[in-house]
Design an enzyme around this catalytic site. Structure first.
Site, PDB file in Angstrom:
ATOM      1  N   ARG A   1       0.852  -1.184   0.000  1.00 35.77           N
ATOM      2  CA  ARG A   1       0.000   0.000   0.000  1.00 35.77           C
ATOM      3  C   ARG A   1       0.892   1.240   0.000  1.00 35.77           C
ATOM      4  NH1 ARG A   1      -3.466  -2.908  -1.471  1.00 35.77           N
ATOM      5  NH2 ARG A   1      -5.518  -3.268  -0.564  1.00 35.77           N
TER       6      ARG A   1
ATOM      7  N   GLU B   1      -4.245   7.099  -5.402  1.00 37.02           N
ATOM      8  CA  GLU B   1      -4.408   6.354  -6.657  1.00 37.02           C
ATOM      9  C   GLU B   1      -5.720   6.742  -7.317  1.00 37.02           C
ATOM     10  OE1 GLU B   1      -3.970   2.186  -5.763  1.00 37.02           O
ATOM     11  OE2 GLU B   1      -1.924   2.449  -5.042  1.00 37.02           O
TER      12      GLU B   1
ATOM     13  N   HIS C   1      -1.120  -0.129  -9.916  1.00 34.77           N
ATOM     14  CA  HIS C   1      -1.707  -1.055  -8.926  1.00 34.77           C
ATOM     15  C   HIS C   1      -2.249  -2.315  -9.616  1.00 34.77           C
ATOM     16  CE1 HIS C   1      -3.775  -1.343  -4.736  1.00 34.77           C
ATOM     17  NE2 HIS C   1      -3.511  -2.552  -5.220  1.00 34.77           N
TER      18      HIS C   1
END
Ligand code: DGY
Length: 325
Positions: free
Chosen positions: A237, A266, A285
């Site tokens: 993360r 994000e 991601h």
């Protein structure tokens, strides 16, 4: 009894049909333009939610008076307010296990990409700059035989360690609350402190969950402890890392490169220096983003949801009580 299900990220049609066979389902993705009002309206009546990648804190859920279960299509549960869910008796499910190997592949791909400069050199070819044999200025650094420190030694950390130790002959150090015995890694992976791992490793890879204890863990002091010329990889993360400190460590020349699949915000903001930094390999991601694994995650999440709504014990219920202890 038919209940109300809010699907807040699209799932494969056959899985949606399996929900619709037993319940009333509304699909509304709050991240899509114009869908937030429909999402909020459905939330007020929903008994079950299934989806991911959207923050559902206490404020957002306050009006969800019928809510029984949230089935997250993710292993990470940092988008939810655990104390609030516990207090309101809501079941939280997630998708551990089915994404372990794929996410470990992503972390290892970042280790390889950052060390061997794969994205930069692929651009060199694509952009027509490969006009003569490459020289030293474009050489990378070996991965095999190096020391890898893995921060967090859950399923994904262990899967990264197997790749590193058994496939690449790397020495593996890990940082974890407890010592973990992995039979295949006997004698090949040693637990140590964070500071020692940072000081010894050629490559540091983060596989920790985001919690109040790990938020901002990698800051100026930690990057300064890393060996000069070391490589930093994050597949967990973004908020575990203080991005300004990482940038400073790269810009000063202290760190050689970074491979990042996750960011504090994000999608990564257009003006983030991490987007175009010459020493950063940045991915959007993609940790678990393969066809096979995203399908397996959606299947497990659907099963979890249907079991919880039927009063059965879901296969992957997150233990909210243990998280509070
Ligand atoms: C996970 O499963 O937690 C992935 O990071 C997707 O959010």
């Amino acid at each position: 009894m038919r209940k109300n299900v809010l699907v807040f990220r699209p799932i494969p049609q056959d899985l949606l049909a399996s929900i619709e066979a037993q319940h009333e389902a509304i699909v509304a993705d709050p991240r899509q333009p114009g869908q937030l009002p429909a999402f909020r309206a459905a939330l007020a009546d929903a008994h079950g939610l299934i989806g991911s990648s959207y923050r559902l804190g206490a404020a957002e859920l306050a009006g969800a008076r019928h809510l029984e279960v949230i089935s997250s299509i993710s292993v990470g549960i940092d988008n939810y307010d655990l104390a609030w869910l516990r207090e309101h008796g809501i079941v939280l499910c997630h998708t551990p296990g089915v994404l372990t190997e794929t996410t470990a592949d992503t972390v290892f791909a970042l280790i390889m990409a950052a060390s061997r400069r794969l994205a930069e050199l692929a651009a060199h070819v694509r952009e027509g700059r490969w006009t003569r044999n490459i020289g030293e200025s474009l050489f990378g650094w070996d991965v095999h035989g190096k020391t890898l420190a893995i921060l967090g030694f859950g399923r994904i950390g262990q899967a990264v360690a197997r790749r590193a130790a058994l496939g690449f002959g790397m020495r593996v150090l890990y940082v974890n609350e407890t010592t973990v015995e992995v039979p295949e890694l006997a004698g090949r992976a040693a637990r140590t402190t964070l500071d020692d791992a940072l000081q010894q490793a050629d490559i540091v890879a983060v596989t920790l969950p985001l919690t109040e204890g790990t938020r901002g863990l990698m800051g100026p002091r930690e990057f300064a402890l890393m060996r000069p010329g070391a490589i930093f990889v994050n597949g967990a993360r973004g908020q575990i890392v203080q991005e300004a400190a990482l940038l400073a460590a790269l810009d000063s020349g202290h760190l050689r490169a970074a491979g990042l699949d996750v960011f504090a915000t994000e999608p990564l903001p257009q003006d983030s220096p991490l987007r175009r930094h010459p020493l950063v390999t940045a991915l959007p991601h993609i940790g678990s983003a393969t066809h096979e694994t995203r399908r397996a995650m959606a299947e497990l999440a659907t099963r979890n949801l249907l079991d919880a709504l039927a009063g059965r014990r879901p296969a992957a219920r997150f233990d909210l009580a243990a998280a509070a202890a």
